[in-house]
Design a protein around this motif. Structure first.
Motif, mmCIF file in Angstrom:
data_model
loop_
_atom_site.group_PDB
_atom_site.id
_atom_site.type_symbol
_atom_site.label_atom_id
_atom_site.label_comp_id
_atom_site.label_asym_id
_atom_site.label_seq_id
_atom_site.Cartn_x
_atom_site.Cartn_y
_atom_site.Cartn_z
ATOM 1 N N HIS A 1 0.844 -1.195 0.000
ATOM 2 C CA HIS A 1 0.000 0.000 0.000
ATOM 3 C C HIS A 1 0.883 1.250 0.000
ATOM 4 N N PRO A 2 0.419 2.321 -0.617
ATOM 5 C CA PRO A 2 1.135 3.596 -0.505
ATOM 6 C C PRO A 2 0.718 4.324 0.779
ATOM 7 N N ILE A 3 1.318 5.499 1.019
ATOM 8 C CA ILE A 3 0.828 6.371 2.086
ATOM 9 C C ILE A 3 -0.572 6.838 1.706
ATOM 10 N N SER A 4 -1.371 7.170 2.719
ATOM 11 C CA SER A 4 -2.789 7.447 2.449
ATOM 12 C C SER A 4 -3.012 8.707 1.616
ATOM 13 N N GLU A 5 -2.038 9.645 1.603
ATOM 14 C CA GLU A 5 -2.228 10.878 0.818
ATOM 15 C C GLU A 5 -2.006 10.674 -0.679
ATOM 16 N N MET A 6 -1.459 9.543 -1.089
ATOM 17 C CA MET A 6 -1.200 9.362 -2.523
ATOM 18 C C MET A 6 -2.486 9.532 -3.326
ATOM 19 N N LYS A 7 -2.419 10.367 -4.363
ATOM 20 C CA LYS A 7 -3.577 10.542 -5.241
ATOM 21 C C LYS A 7 -3.603 9.403 -6.251
ATOM 22 N N LEU A 8 -4.748 8.732 -6.328
ATOM 23 C CA LEU A 8 -4.909 7.646 -7.297
ATOM 24 C C LEU A 8 -5.580 8.147 -8.577
ATOM 25 N N ASP A 9 -5.574 9.465 -8.788
ATOM 26 C CA ASP A 9 -6.174 10.026 -9.995
ATOM 27 C C ASP A 9 -5.573 9.331 -11.224
ATOM 28 N N VAL A 10 -6.397 9.129 -12.227
ATOM 29 C CA VAL A 10 -5.941 8.440 -13.445
ATOM 30 C C VAL A 10 -4.770 9.214 -14.065
ATOM 31 N N LEU A 11 -3.705 8.490 -14.387
ATOM 32 C CA LEU A 11 -2.527 9.106 -15.005
ATOM 33 C C LEU A 11 -2.875 9.644 -16.403
ATOM 34 N N ASP A 12 -2.395 10.859 -16.703
ATOM 35 C CA ASP A 12 -2.668 11.456 -18.026
ATOM 36 C C ASP A 12 -2.210 10.553 -19.157
ATOM 37 N N SER A 13 -1.080 9.851 -18.929
ATOM 38 C CA SER A 13 -0.522 9.002 -19.994
ATOM 39 C C SER A 13 -1.397 7.787 -20.305
ATOM 40 N N CYS A 14 -2.382 7.516 -19.431
ATOM 41 C CA CYS A 14 -3.258 6.345 -19.634
ATOM 42 C C CYS A 14 -4.641 6.736 -20.161
ATOM 43 N N VAL A 15 -4.772 7.993 -20.583
ATOM 44 C CA VAL A 15 -6.032 8.465 -21.180
ATOM 45 C C VAL A 15 -5.748 8.920 -22.604
ATOM 46 N N ASP B 1 -13.230 8.476 -10.914
ATOM 47 C CA ASP B 1 -13.152 9.772 -10.239
ATOM 48 C C ASP B 1 -11.849 9.849 -9.452
ATOM 49 N N ASP B 2 -11.431 11.070 -9.151
ATOM 50 C CA ASP B 2 -10.232 11.282 -8.345
ATOM 51 C C ASP B 2 -10.500 10.826 -6.905
ATOM 52 N N ILE B 3 -9.483 10.214 -6.296
ATOM 53 C CA ILE B 3 -9.609 9.724 -4.916
ATOM 54 C C ILE B 3 -8.204 9.514 -4.364
#
Length: 316
Positions: free
Chosen positions: A273-287, A296-298
């Motif tokens: 697991h990462p630290i809880s603050e890590m943003k799991l927002d979809v990477l631009d390179s994968c869109v 959604d961002d989380i």
């Protein structure tokens, strides 16, 4: 795909750019196709593995009333003992046919995080248990760091992209005991079909039949590692972050044939697991035009909380 590809981490760690790139390409393709690889060349040596199995068998052999002393209320089972049948897969009422233990992060340079995470639980009856657990945790964490470095390169990111997020991350080492089955289970299996929550999972103890992975056609295939291999799969956090480019594959642990019901099974996953603050927002390179943003961002902390509620380990 009808089998799990095998890769060797020593290729990535070599000074040879061609070997390193071959590892990046192979693990990247495997995670896009099936979401699982068997990995050789990791940092766990045979002696440590043998010691760990001895210690966890000794723990699960303790009387139930002794084990239950180490079950900590109010923390969603994040540390210490979780008794038989407590956890169920998302959307499933029946509890899995297993009991397990949780070792968590050993924070040494971040007082805020040290306060945020529950303390590890010391087993007084077994003087070596916690020491061996800590050493295994750290060797698996080190292995996971290099796997994520390879995936960062595969995704076109800077090689150390994940390093800051996984340093002192909320990772869990979970020794599991699937006890002998004593009567016909009613709709319950050792671990019902599920995807993992985290970035990646490193699994020890996948040498025998039991673990099965669902391929793209919906077929269940056996995932069996060699004695010197770890089985490593993509979790939902990484799948979400990459817009499903890397696949978090549904998997399960099925009950053995009836003639083997009298046997225990042990397996030891490490949930990175990462630290809880890590943003799991979809990477631009994968869109792109063919792959629109699916999530959604989380943050990792919000996502973990949601899933622990779904699993019944914490109340809303």
């Amino acid at each position: 795909m009808n089998s799990i590809p095998s890769v060797d981490l020593s290729d990535f760690l070599s000074e040879d750019p061609k070997r390193k790139q071959k590892f990046v390409d192979n693990i990247g393709k495997a995670y896009e196709d099936i979401g699982f690889v068997a990995l050789k060349g990791h940092f766990l040596d045979e002696t440590l593995v043998d010691k760990l199995y001895t210690e966890i068998k000794n723990f699960f052999d303790l009387p139930l009333e002794v084990k239950q002393k180490y079950e900590v209320p109010g923390i969603g089972g994040q540390r210490g003992y979780v008794s038989f049948g407590k956890e169920s897969a998302k959307g499933k009422k029946e509890g899995d046919l297993k009991e397990f233990w949780h070792f968590g992060q050993y924070v040494d340079d971040n007082p805020k995080l040290a306060e945020e995470y529950p303390d590890n639980v010391e087993v007084k009856e077994l003087p070596e248990f916690n020491k061996v657990g800590k050493e295994t945790y750290q060797m698996l964490e080190k292995t996971a760091k290099y796997v994520l470095r390879a995936l960062a390169l595969h995704l076109g990111l800077e090689e150390t992209y994940f390093d800051a997020y996984i340093h002192n991350g909320n990772s869990i080492l979970r020794p599991i005991h699937y006890p002998p089955i004593t009567q016909e289970p009613k709709d319950a299996v050792r671990a019902a079909a599920h995807g993992d929550i985290n970035l990646i999972t490193l699994l020890m103890g996948a040498q025998g039949r039991g673990l099965q992975v669902q391929n793209h056609k919906g077929e269940w295939i056996d995932a069996i590692a060699e004695p010197d291999e770890l089985m490593i799969n993509v979790g939902d956090m990484l799948s979400r972050h990459t817009n499903n480019k890397l696949k978090s594959t549904i998997h399960r642990v099925v009950n053995p044939p009836k003639e083997l019901w009298g046997t225990s099974r042990y397996s030891i996953p490490f949930f990175m697991h990462p630290i809880s603050e890590m943003k799991l927002d979809v990477l631009d390179s994968c869109v792109d035009n063919e792959h629109s943003k699916q999530y959604d961002d989380i943050t990792a902390g919000q996502f973990l909380h949601e899933r622990l509620v779904e699993l019944g380990l914490i109340k809303k």
